[in-house]
Write a protein that holds these residues in place. Sequence first.
Motif, PDB file in Angstrom:
ATOM      1  N   VAL A  85     -10.232  -5.707 -31.371  1.00 29.36           N
ATOM      2  CA  VAL A  85      -9.902  -7.087 -30.976  1.00 29.36           C
ATOM      3  C   VAL A  85      -8.391  -7.314 -31.050  1.00 29.36           C
ATOM      4  N   PHE A  86      -7.773  -6.795 -32.107  1.00 32.77           N
ATOM      5  CA  PHE A  86      -6.326  -6.955 -32.289  1.00 32.77           C
ATOM      6  C   PHE A  86      -5.559  -6.292 -31.138  1.00 32.77           C
ATOM      7  N   LEU A  87      -5.948  -5.058 -30.798  1.00 32.66           N
ATOM      8  CA  LEU A  87      -5.245  -4.331 -29.737  1.00 32.66           C
ATOM      9  C   LEU A  87      -5.376  -5.035 -28.387  1.00 32.66           C
ATOM     10  N   TRP A  88      -6.598  -5.470 -28.051  1.00 27.72           N
ATOM     11  CA  TRP A  88      -6.790  -6.155 -26.777  1.00 27.72           C
ATOM     12  C   TRP A  88      -6.051  -7.490 -26.743  1.00 27.72           C
ATOM     13  N   SER A  89      -5.954  -8.145 -27.892  1.00 27.58           N
ATOM     14  CA  SER A  89      -5.214  -9.412 -27.958  1.00 27.58           C
ATOM     15  C   SER A  89      -3.729  -9.187 -27.684  1.00 27.58           C
ATOM     16  N   VAL A  90      -3.174  -8.134 -28.297  1.00 27.34           N
ATOM     17  CA  VAL A  90      -1.749  -7.825 -28.086  1.00 27.34           C
ATOM     18  C   VAL A  90      -1.492  -7.464 -26.626  1.00 27.34           C
ATOM     19  N   VAL A  91      -2.348  -6.597 -26.066  1.00 24.11           N
ATOM     20  CA  VAL A  91      -2.189  -6.187 -24.663  1.00 24.11           C
ATOM     21  C   VAL A  91      -2.304  -7.399 -23.736  1.00 24.11           C
ATOM     22  N   GLY A  92      -3.349  -8.205 -23.945  1.00 27.28           N
ATOM     23  CA  GLY A  92      -3.555  -9.372 -23.087  1.00 27.28           C
ATOM     24  C   GLY A  92      -2.427 -10.370 -23.189  1.00 27.28           C
ATOM     25  N   PHE A  93      -1.949 -10.623 -24.405  1.00 30.71           N
ATOM     26  CA  PHE A  93      -0.866 -11.584 -24.610  1.00 30.71           C
ATOM     27  C   PHE A  93       0.416 -11.114 -23.937  1.00 30.71           C
ATOM     28  N   THR A  94       0.711  -9.815 -24.065  1.00 27.00           N
ATOM     29  CA  THR A  94       1.940  -9.268 -23.470  1.00 27.00           C
ATOM     30  C   THR A  94       1.872  -9.322 -21.949  1.00 27.00           C
ATOM     31  N   PHE A 119      -5.635 -15.084 -25.279  1.00 27.65           N
ATOM     32  CA  PHE A 119      -5.348 -13.808 -25.950  1.00 27.65           C
ATOM     33  C   PHE A 119      -4.540 -13.999 -27.232  1.00 27.65           C
ATOM     34  N   GLY A 120      -3.671 -15.014 -27.264  1.00 31.89           N
ATOM     35  CA  GLY A 120      -2.823 -15.211 -28.442  1.00 31.89           C
ATOM     36  C   GLY A 120      -3.520 -15.897 -29.600  1.00 31.89           C
ATOM     37  N   ALA A 121      -4.693 -16.491 -29.336  1.00 31.44           N
ATOM     38  CA  ALA A 121      -5.382 -17.279 -30.364  1.00 31.44           C
ATOM     39  C   ALA A 121      -5.670 -16.492 -31.628  1.00 31.44           C
ATOM     40  N   SER A 122      -6.033 -15.224 -31.482  1.00 36.40           N
ATOM     41  CA  SER A 122      -6.467 -14.441 -32.647  1.00 36.40           C
ATOM     42  C   SER A 122      -5.341 -13.666 -33.325  1.00 36.40           C
TER      43      SER A 122
END
Length: 517
Positions: A85-94, A119-122
């Motif tokens: 979840v963390f990795l996908w959040s970073v990728v999506g946010f970027t 994506f940045g919420a978490s």
Amino acid sequence: MHSTQAPAGGVDAGHRSMITLAVMLATIMQALDTTIANVALPHMQGAMGATQDQISWVLTSYIVAAAICMPLTGFLSARLGRKRVFLWSVVGFTLTSMLCGAAQNLEQIVAFRLLQGVFGASLVPLSQAVLLDTYPPEQHGSAMAMWGVGVMVGPILGPSLGGWLTEYYNWRWVFYINLPFGLMAWLGLVAYLRETPKDDSRRFDLFGFAALAVAVGALQMMLDRGHSLDWFASPEIVVEALLAGFAMYLFVAHILTHPQPFVEPAIFRDRNFSVGLVFIFVVGVILLATMALLPPFLQNLMGYPVVDVGMVLAPRGLGTMVAMVVVGKLVGKVDARLKILVGLGLTSLSLYEMTLFTTDITAWDVVRTGVTQGLGLGFIFVPLSTITFSTLAPRFRTEGTALYSLMRNIGSSIGISVVITYLAQRMQANHAVFAQYISPFNPSLADAVQHGLVDLQTPQGLAAVDALVARQAAVLAYLQDFRLMMWVTLAAVPLVLLLRMPRRNGASSAALAASME
């Protein structure tokens, strides 16, 4: 049932440092984006050919999306694994940050900002949960000091960095700046962060999530648009208020009666956690409300250019960083509640000094009070984050950090709405009172007319007098707002008495956690 997190003891010191660095980069990236775009809004408005109301959706879409999706963090981490979840959040946010920078019209940038919020919420709750699990309980204070630097300093430095990038480069760079942060955070997380066990038995409570999402989304919309729509004089705001209240009632009733609710009520039985949620709400009010008031005060009443505003506000973040370093050194030596009291005292002192501001103050006065307030917030934030989670069972940690961040964000939204609305009301009230003194029977005014300083016989002269009255009414309104925030800060003092320190022995946190399993 929630998944049990990996023990901190299994992470060696070298990996801890790299995990901390990666997590900090992700935290700073997200925290900066809460305020960095504010300064660039007028430039975006011109580039997109949008009205003031339309361009405000660039901020609203991000805030609402992040608020709605933040409570999902606990469920997604349990079902998919925290690292994934963390990795996908970073990728999506970027990626969505890059798309925001490349947007060609208003519709595109609002849509991409909405996705950026999703994506940045978490990012912030996950970073806090990761650090709490990476470090042993006796080092949680130091870990929260490092995490707090990103969370607290990001929003403070955002306007300064945003103003500088917009002035010397282009508004699009306030989004492109996230690329290096995102890449380094992703590489660090891939290399060093361990995956947590997945809990396939956990079912998604759609009704519970939907009720909470509607409640939070409607509340954020109401707070964000209320001051521009004259609050409850607008049918939209009335509908949003009723919707938020009804949805929250449904959510509370649902989690108390459902066998597998979206948020387990047991999490609120931990007294430190429940008090901590109220406390961080107050901190959220103070953190961004001051930042909403000082830039227009400095620009509109004192004539500061936008870059200079950023320069005099930046030391506030320096004060926060210094406080967090000091607090990190005092972990285990001084009662956390005493440090919180010191922080509340410093914050109240700075706000009291701001109630004495005039348009004749120097930049040093702004810097000095800003540093004092930054020190105060730093002394509150770190021990509060530590003590809030000191007795919470590890299985609630990811969900707890999401609720903690959500309460801070809601506090910030409410704080900004309250101070902006109160400012407008006090300006009108002060103007009405001051205008009563503009009469032939006022000796001071008669003296000014006699010496040619004021002309009440021409439209231009009357307009000049009205402008002077409006300016003084505005100055007093800002001071009254600072006084209101001072009382809010002092009202939080009794909450310290409700916090309890965990036992001091090394196994205290583990024993307390085990007792709550």
